[in-house]
Design a protein around this motif. Sequence first.
Motif, PDB file in Angstrom:
ATOM      1  N   ARG A  30       0.832  -1.209   0.000  1.00 24.86           N
ATOM      2  CA  ARG A  30       0.000   0.000   0.000  1.00 24.86           C
ATOM      3  C   ARG A  30       0.864   1.256   0.000  1.00 24.86           C
ATOM      4  N   GLU A  34      -0.963   7.892   4.790  1.00 26.31           N
ATOM      5  CA  GLU A  34      -1.259   6.461   4.702  1.00 26.31           C
ATOM      6  C   GLU A  34      -1.159   5.783   6.064  1.00 26.31           C
ATOM      7  N   ARG A  52      -4.353   6.438   7.843  1.00 26.58           N
ATOM      8  CA  ARG A  52      -5.471   5.663   7.307  1.00 26.58           C
ATOM      9  C   ARG A  52      -5.397   4.202   7.734  1.00 26.58           C
ATOM     10  N   VAL A  53      -4.197   3.628   7.688  1.00 28.90           N
ATOM     11  CA  VAL A  53      -4.043   2.233   8.103  1.00 28.90           C
ATOM     12  C   VAL A  53      -4.327   2.095   9.596  1.00 28.90           C
ATOM     13  N   GLU A  84      -6.165   4.025  11.363  1.00 28.51           N
ATOM     14  CA  GLU A  84      -7.599   4.264  11.556  1.00 28.51           C
ATOM     15  C   GLU A  84      -8.392   2.976  11.324  1.00 28.51           C
ATOM     16  N   GLU A  85      -8.067   2.266  10.265  1.00 33.95           N
ATOM     17  CA  GLU A  85      -8.771   1.024   9.971  1.00 33.95           C
ATOM     18  C   GLU A  85      -8.569  -0.005  11.083  1.00 33.95           C
ATOM     19  N   ALA A  86      -7.339  -0.099  11.557  1.00 33.33           N
ATOM     20  CA  ALA A  86      -7.053  -1.040  12.645  1.00 33.33           C
ATOM     21  C   ALA A  86      -7.788  -0.643  13.920  1.00 33.33           C
ATOM     22  N   ARG A 127     -10.582   1.007  14.159  1.00 37.02           N
ATOM     23  CA  ARG A 127     -12.015   0.725  14.038  1.00 37.02           C
ATOM     24  C   ARG A 127     -12.295  -0.758  14.263  1.00 37.02           C
ATOM     25  N   ASP A 128     -11.443  -1.616  13.727  1.00 36.39           N
ATOM     26  CA  ASP A 128     -11.616  -3.057  13.937  1.00 36.39           C
ATOM     27  C   ASP A 128     -11.524  -3.401  15.423  1.00 36.39           C
TER      28      ASP A 128
END
Length: 571
Positions: free
Chosen positions: A333, A354, A357-358, A360-362, A364-365
């Motif tokens: 990525r 980036e 963003r990465v 952030e995704e982690a 949220r999970d």
Amino acid sequence: MSAPNRPPNRPTASRSGQPASSGQNAQFDQNAPAGQHAAAGQGSTSQAQPTHPGYDTALVIDFGAQYAQLIARRVRECHVYSEIVPWNTPVAELLARRPSAVILSGGPKSVYSPGAPQVDPALFDTGIPVLGICYGHQVMAQALGGTVDRTNTAEYGATTLSVTRPGLLFDGLPVEQQVWMSHGDAVSAAPPGFSVTANTRSTPVAAFEDLGRRLFGVQFHPEVLHTEHGMEVLRRFLLHGAGARPAWTMVNIVDEAVAAVRAQVGGARLICGLSGGVDSAVAGALVQRAVGDALTCVFVDHGLLRAGEAEQVERDFVASTGVELVHIKAADRFAAALAGVTDPEQKRKIIGREFIRVFEEAARDLEARAEAAGSRIEYLVQGTLYPDVIESGSPDAAKIKSHHNVGGLPDDLQFGLVEPLRTLFKDEVRRLGEELGLPEEIVWRQPFPGPGLAVRIIGEVTPERLEIVRAADQIVRDEIRRSGLEREIWQVFAVLLADVRSVGVQGDERTYGHPIVLRAVTSEDAMTADWARLPANLLERISNRVVNEVPQVNRVVYDITSKPPGTIEWE
């Protein structure tokens, strides 16, 4: 455990050294512990409070000195907690912090310059012990009725100091000693009530003191290593002149930090972004000790780390702490986002974007997982250090380059911040890591930029170029380690001049390969740095191995630029 308990209250000393009567230092609470003064009618109105109320504190008043942080660090090396405050901090606010001692730093201006920083003379009537250094020595003299002259003879560098009477600061030290000077103006007459304790060939009042009022001044810089007895001078001021207790130790710091984290977060869950560097590792280890499995660490592997570092984080950090680690492999990525980009500032911004963003995704999970289990993540752990706090609070700080941090998380990720290292310097963080049992390879890892090897490739970042600079960097660090110089050098690394080709001869063939720049610097705080004088045989070994073992490289050059004018990194 909490911070060490204070001893029974002791009366405050007056100027004469005797307990103060109602007519002397009347603004002070007579039942306050020595060195922990509180101004009656003033402390309650100030926002300032002691950061570490369990420890005696020395406040370093910063007059714009390049050495202010170094003074604060040297104070802590005497096991006394220190903080830096601006020169225009009101005396009432200083008193609200309940300092045991105040140190007036040096500064770049003349006391006669228009708008030059001044000291409020009321400070010297508070009973707080004060030490003036360089400019601080001069403003103290000027404020108390002494004379400061513009001399025609400046003193810069090593100077011989002659002790004329030992007083408190020089008791037991040699009559002649080497000190480090950096000044044009000089005190020519001490204020009334002061004794002159030392001079130099050019400076008639190189040190003075009023022991009854516990006021001291030195024209030289005791905080720099070139002053051979500087640490002893500081120690004598802090422990004997101010009566501060040397309780600022790693064991106490760990205990206090653990208690503070527990008090802040209660039973909430936390996440910590690991970068692979020492700051985030120590912050994570400290918080894990405080809250156990309530912490989850997220390691975003952007593919820009040095050889073996990602594996080391996953293996050694988890083994030494027992923390839950989420390892996100995002090299592809980041590579796609960096394709075609050569501007260094753009590289940093892209990597920072980036990373956020990465992460952030982690996050949220992990939030979804926590909610399914009936809890929620409320805090984010960051490895902010005290120099970051100082520099971010400075309105005059110029932007040199963008910094990559987790601090730019999106607004809809509302976490409280836990910053357990925000009052510590880098050397203290390393010692704290050792106290927490982290592996030496993590604790003593050299500083590494957030954007990683991307800013050590001058040009576009590609997988092939990353392999070249990673292989060269591994050789450089391996040879430095074999030579026993790893802890003597602040940073050492390889830079790939990816858009440059130089002609060479390897075997019987003419080659057009890339140059590798070797960069090695010595420093104490990265604010300034000098190029390291590496032995010639070491340079030879590094050069031979790089050109023989790293494909597409046929030349090694050594960067001998100091900071300033250059920065440590090339981008």
